[in-house]
Every structure is written in structure tokens, then in C-alpha cells.
Write a protein that holds these residues in place. Structure first.
Motif, PDB file in Angstrom:
ATOM      1  N   GLY A 128       0.816  -1.212   0.000  1.00  0.00           N
ATOM      2  CA  GLY A 128       0.000   0.000   0.000  1.00  0.00           C
ATOM      3  C   GLY A 128       0.847   1.258   0.000  1.00  0.00           C
ATOM      4  O   GLY A 128       0.474   2.273  -0.588  1.00  0.00           O
ATOM      5  N   TRP A 129       1.995   1.200   0.639  1.00  0.00           N
ATOM      6  CA  TRP A 129       2.875   2.365   0.703  1.00  0.00           C
ATOM      7  C   TRP A 129       3.695   2.528  -0.561  1.00  0.00           C
ATOM      8  O   TRP A 129       4.133   3.618  -0.882  1.00  0.00           O
ATOM      9  CB  TRP A 129       3.830   2.257   1.877  1.00  0.00           C
ATOM     10  N   LYS A 130       3.933   1.460  -1.305  1.00  0.00           N
ATOM     11  CA  LYS A 130       4.787   1.539  -2.490  1.00  0.00           C
ATOM     12  C   LYS A 130       4.206   2.460  -3.544  1.00  0.00           C
ATOM     13  O   LYS A 130       4.923   2.994  -4.365  1.00  0.00           O
ATOM     14  CB  LYS A 130       4.985   0.146  -3.105  1.00  0.00           C
ATOM     15  N   GLU A 131       2.885   2.614  -3.526  1.00  0.00           N
ATOM     16  CA  GLU A 131       2.238   3.427  -4.536  1.00  0.00           C
ATOM     17  C   GLU A 131       2.624   4.905  -4.419  1.00  0.00           C
ATOM     18  O   GLU A 131       2.562   5.642  -5.379  1.00  0.00           O
ATOM     19  CB  GLU A 131       0.716   3.298  -4.423  1.00  0.00           C
ATOM     20  N   ARG A 132       3.010   5.307  -3.246  1.00  0.00           N
ATOM     21  CA  ARG A 132       3.337   6.709  -3.013  1.00  0.00           C
ATOM     22  C   ARG A 132       4.845   6.935  -3.101  1.00  0.00           C
ATOM     23  O   ARG A 132       5.625   6.077  -2.731  1.00  0.00           O
ATOM     24  CB  ARG A 132       2.852   7.105  -1.625  1.00  0.00           C
ATOM     25  N   ASN A 133       5.214   8.119  -3.573  1.00  0.00           N
ATOM     26  CA  ASN A 133       6.631   8.483  -3.557  1.00  0.00           C
ATOM     27  C   ASN A 133       6.964   8.980  -2.163  1.00  0.00           C
ATOM     28  O   ASN A 133       6.329   9.893  -1.650  1.00  0.00           O
ATOM     29  CB  ASN A 133       6.909   9.590  -4.582  1.00  0.00           C
ATOM     30  N   SER A 174      10.138   9.815   0.860  1.00  0.00           N
ATOM     31  CA  SER A 174      11.553  10.045   1.150  1.00  0.00           C
ATOM     32  C   SER A 174      12.089   8.842   1.920  1.00  0.00           C
ATOM     33  O   SER A 174      11.327   8.028   2.453  1.00  0.00           O
ATOM     34  CB  SER A 174      11.706  11.312   1.994  1.00  0.00           C
ATOM     35  N   ALA A 175      13.390   8.754   2.013  1.00  0.00           N
ATOM     36  CA  ALA A 175      14.012   7.668   2.775  1.00  0.00           C
ATOM     37  C   ALA A 175      13.610   7.753   4.245  1.00  0.00           C
ATOM     38  O   ALA A 175      13.384   6.732   4.894  1.00  0.00           O
ATOM     39  CB  ALA A 175      15.532   7.724   2.631  1.00  0.00           C
ATOM     40  N   ALA A 176      13.495   8.961   4.774  1.00  0.00           N
ATOM     41  CA  ALA A 176      13.107   9.131   6.177  1.00  0.00           C
ATOM     42  C   ALA A 176      11.694   8.604   6.415  1.00  0.00           C
ATOM     43  O   ALA A 176      11.432   7.947   7.427  1.00  0.00           O
ATOM     44  CB  ALA A 176      13.195  10.598   6.574  1.00  0.00           C
ATOM     45  N   ALA A 177      10.787   8.866   5.488  1.00  0.00           N
ATOM     46  CA  ALA A 177       9.411   8.378   5.626  1.00  0.00           C
ATOM     47  C   ALA A 177       9.370   6.856   5.555  1.00  0.00           C
ATOM     48  O   ALA A 177       8.669   6.213   6.343  1.00  0.00           O
ATOM     49  CB  ALA A 177       8.527   8.979   4.536  1.00  0.00           C
ATOM     50  N   ARG A 178      10.129   6.274   4.625  1.00  0.00           N
ATOM     51  CA  ARG A 178      10.181   4.809   4.531  1.00  0.00           C
ATOM     52  C   ARG A 178      10.754   4.212   5.820  1.00  0.00           C
ATOM     53  O   ARG A 178      10.277   3.196   6.314  1.00  0.00           O
ATOM     54  CB  ARG A 178      11.018   4.378   3.320  1.00  0.00           C
ATOM     55  N   GLU A 179      11.785   4.854   6.373  1.00  0.00           N
ATOM     56  CA  GLU A 179      12.398   4.360   7.606  1.00  0.00           C
ATOM     57  C   GLU A 179      11.395   4.355   8.748  1.00  0.00           C
ATOM     58  O   GLU A 179      11.269   3.371   9.481  1.00  0.00           O
ATOM     59  CB  GLU A 179      13.602   5.237   7.975  1.00  0.00           C
ATOM     60  N   GLY A 216      12.434 -19.223   7.973  1.00  0.00           N
ATOM     61  CA  GLY A 216      11.964 -18.885   6.628  1.00  0.00           C
ATOM     62  C   GLY A 216      11.006 -17.705   6.630  1.00  0.00           C
ATOM     63  O   GLY A 216      11.042 -16.858   5.742  1.00  0.00           O
ATOM     64  N   VAL A 217      10.155 -17.633   7.635  1.00  0.00           N
ATOM     65  CA  VAL A 217       9.203 -16.528   7.749  1.00  0.00           C
ATOM     66  C   VAL A 217       9.953 -15.231   8.022  1.00  0.00           C
ATOM     67  O   VAL A 217       9.686 -14.198   7.408  1.00  0.00           O
ATOM     68  CB  VAL A 217       8.166 -16.817   8.865  1.00  0.00           C
ATOM     69  N   ILE A 218      10.925 -15.294   8.933  1.00  0.00           N
ATOM     70  CA  ILE A 218      11.728 -14.104   9.238  1.00  0.00           C
ATOM     71  C   ILE A 218      12.472 -13.646   7.991  1.00  0.00           C
ATOM     72  O   ILE A 218      12.517 -12.452   7.689  1.00  0.00           O
ATOM     73  CB  ILE A 218      12.695 -14.378  10.413  1.00  0.00           C
ATOM     74  N   ASP A 219      13.049 -14.580   7.231  1.00  0.00           N
ATOM     75  CA  ASP A 219      13.760 -14.225   6.001  1.00  0.00           C
ATOM     76  C   ASP A 219      12.829 -13.562   4.991  1.00  0.00           C
ATOM     77  O   ASP A 219      13.201 -12.584   4.341  1.00  0.00           O
ATOM     78  CB  ASP A 219      14.416 -15.456   5.378  1.00  0.00           C
ATOM     79  N   GLU A 220      11.609 -14.096   4.853  1.00  0.00           N
ATOM     80  CA  GLU A 220      10.655 -13.511   3.907  1.00  0.00           C
ATOM     81  C   GLU A 220      10.252 -12.106   4.316  1.00  0.00           C
ATOM     82  O   GLU A 220      10.174 -11.207   3.476  1.00  0.00           O
ATOM     83  CB  GLU A 220       9.416 -14.399   3.783  1.00  0.00           C
ATOM     84  N   VAL A 221       9.993 -11.897   5.614  1.00  0.00           N
ATOM     85  CA  VAL A 221       9.617 -10.560   6.087  1.00  0.00           C
ATOM     86  C   VAL A 221      10.787  -9.599   5.923  1.00  0.00           C
ATOM     87  O   VAL A 221      10.605  -8.462   5.461  1.00  0.00           O
ATOM     88  CB  VAL A 221       9.125 -10.606   7.553  1.00  0.00           C
ATOM     89  N   HIS A 222      12.001 -10.040   6.282  1.00  0.00           N
ATOM     90  CA  HIS A 222      13.187  -9.199   6.058  1.00  0.00           C
ATOM     91  C   HIS A 222      13.294  -8.837   4.581  1.00  0.00           C
ATOM     92  O   HIS A 222      13.579  -7.686   4.240  1.00  0.00           O
ATOM     93  CB  HIS A 222      14.469  -9.934   6.481  1.00  0.00           C
ATOM     94  N   GLY A 223      13.070  -9.809   3.703  1.00  0.00           N
ATOM     95  CA  GLY A 223      13.143  -9.557   2.263  1.00  0.00           C
ATOM     96  C   GLY A 223      12.126  -8.526   1.804  1.00  0.00           C
ATOM     97  O   GLY A 223      12.451  -7.624   1.025  1.00  0.00           O
ATOM     98  N   MET A 224      10.891  -8.640   2.285  1.00  0.00           N
ATOM     99  CA  MET A 224       9.852  -7.660   1.923  1.00  0.00           C
ATOM    100  C   MET A 224      10.245  -6.259   2.384  1.00  0.00           C
ATOM    101  O   MET A 224      10.092  -5.278   1.656  1.00  0.00           O
ATOM    102  CB  MET A 224       8.514  -8.050   2.549  1.00  0.00           C
ATOM    103  N   ILE A 225      10.753  -6.193   3.610  1.00  0.00           N
ATOM    104  CA  ILE A 225      11.147  -4.892   4.162  1.00  0.00           C
ATOM    105  C   ILE A 225      12.309  -4.301   3.366  1.00  0.00           C
ATOM    106  O   ILE A 225      12.303  -3.113   3.036  1.00  0.00           O
ATOM    107  CB  ILE A 225      11.487  -5.022   5.663  1.00  0.00           C
ATOM    108  N   MET A 226      13.294  -5.124   3.037  1.00  0.00           N
ATOM    109  CA  MET A 226      14.452  -4.625   2.290  1.00  0.00           C
ATOM    110  C   MET A 226      14.045  -4.193   0.876  1.00  0.00           C
ATOM    111  O   MET A 226      14.530  -3.165   0.384  1.00  0.00           O
ATOM    112  CB  MET A 226      15.559  -5.677   2.220  1.00  0.00           C
ATOM    113  N   ARG A 227      13.174  -4.931   0.225  1.00  0.00           N
ATOM    114  CA  ARG A 227      12.714  -4.519  -1.117  1.00  0.00           C
ATOM    115  C   ARG A 227      11.997  -3.181  -1.039  1.00  0.00           C
ATOM    116  O   ARG A 227      12.180  -2.313  -1.890  1.00  0.00           O
ATOM    117  CB  ARG A 227      11.820  -5.597  -1.731  1.00  0.00           C
TER     118      ARG A 227
END
Length: 158
Positions: free
Chosen positions: A66-71, A73-78, A101-112
Motif C-alpha cells: 500500500g505504501w509503495k504506490e506513493r513516492n 523520502s528515505a526518512a518516511a520509509r524508515e 523462513g518466515v523471518i527471512d521472507e519478512v526481512h526480504g519484503m522490508i528490504m525490497r
């Protein structure tokens, strides 16, 4: 105060029906065989853990998509990652050892999300995840190391 209209009690299998009625009337609560969910987590014992944590992963995924749709700043994403996405796991991690595996997937989503990837698009991660979970004083961003956070929450129960 207790909201008796919203409250339910579950009793063990060894409790006799007449005892169940007594407890229910004393507590002024409805007796149920099992609770479907508590604080967003399924309470049914014996379910595969992967299925149990899929709801949490789905909540994190929905928040981030839901947040990806908006532009932003790095501070807002953080701020969104730290205050909302990583907080989705707090209750589950305080009760269960979450699967690696669940932790890795969530970390991956957050990093992407952090690096601004959309869909299957590939972006260059300019810092390793290990660096991003370092405190700001040590040159990191200060994201939670979810494995360590899970261990720390469970250690509080001992």
C-alpha cells in the motif's frame, strides 16, 4: 474494566459440563470450545507453524504494498518500516519462536520496500542487511534484527 459482552472463556477437556456452566455463570462470560484468533494470531494448537505465520506475513505485505504506490523520502520509509512493518511481528514473536523462513521472507519484503523495488523489478541494495540492522551510532539505519528480537522477547518469558 472487563467487557463481558466481548469476553469468552475456554476450558480444558477435563472440565465436566456442569462445572463449565458454573464457571461461565460465575465469570458472567460465554463458554466456547476454542478461540479462532487472539490479537490477530490463530489460537488453534497443532496447526502448521507456516500456516500460523502466513497471516502475519500477509499483513506486512499489505502494509508495504500500500505504501509503495506513493513516492516517499528515505526518512518516511524508515519511519514506516520501524513503527508499522516491524511492529506487526511483535506479539507473535513474544509468544512463539518464528520460523527462520518466515523471518527471512519478512526481512526480504522490508528490504525490497527500503530500496524501492516494485514488483519483480531488481534494484541494487547498496548496503547489506547486516549493516542496515546496525544502530545509527555504528553507521547503520537501526532496523530490527528480527531473529535477535524474537530471541530477546522469548528470553523475557524465562
Amino acid at each position: 474494566m472487563i467487557s463481558y459482552e466481548k469476553s469468552e472463556v475456554t476450558l480444558g477437556a477435563s472440565v465436566k459440563p456442569h462445572q463449565s456452566l458454573q464457571v461461565s455463570s460465575i465469570l458472567n462470560m460465554k463458554t466456547v470450545e476454542k478461540h479462532d484468533k487472539y490479537l490477530g494470531l490463530a489460537t488453534v494448537a497443532g496447526r502448521p507453524k507456516k500456516e500460523l505465520f502466513s497471516t502475519i506475513k500477509e499483513r506486512v505485505r499489505k502494509k508495504l504494498s500500500g505504501w509503495k504506490e506513493r513516492n516517499m523520502s528515505a526518512a518516511a520509509r524508515e519511519v514506516l518500516i520501524k513503527s508499522v512493518a516491524q511492529a506487526q511481528l511483535t506479539y507473535a514473536m513474544s509468544v512463539f519462536r518464528v520460523l527462520e523462513g518466515v523471518i527471512d521472507e519478512v526481512h526480504g519484503m522490508i528490504m525490497r520496500f527500503w530500496w524501492g523495488q516494485k514488483g519483480t523489478e531488481k534494484r541494487i541494495p547498496w548496503l547489506a542487511r547486516e549493516k542496515l540492522v546496525c544502530p545509527k551510532a555504528e553507521g547503520g539505519i537501526g532496523f530490527r534484527d528480527l531473529r535477535g528480537f524474537n530471541t530477546a522477547l522469548l528470553a523475557l518469558l524465562l
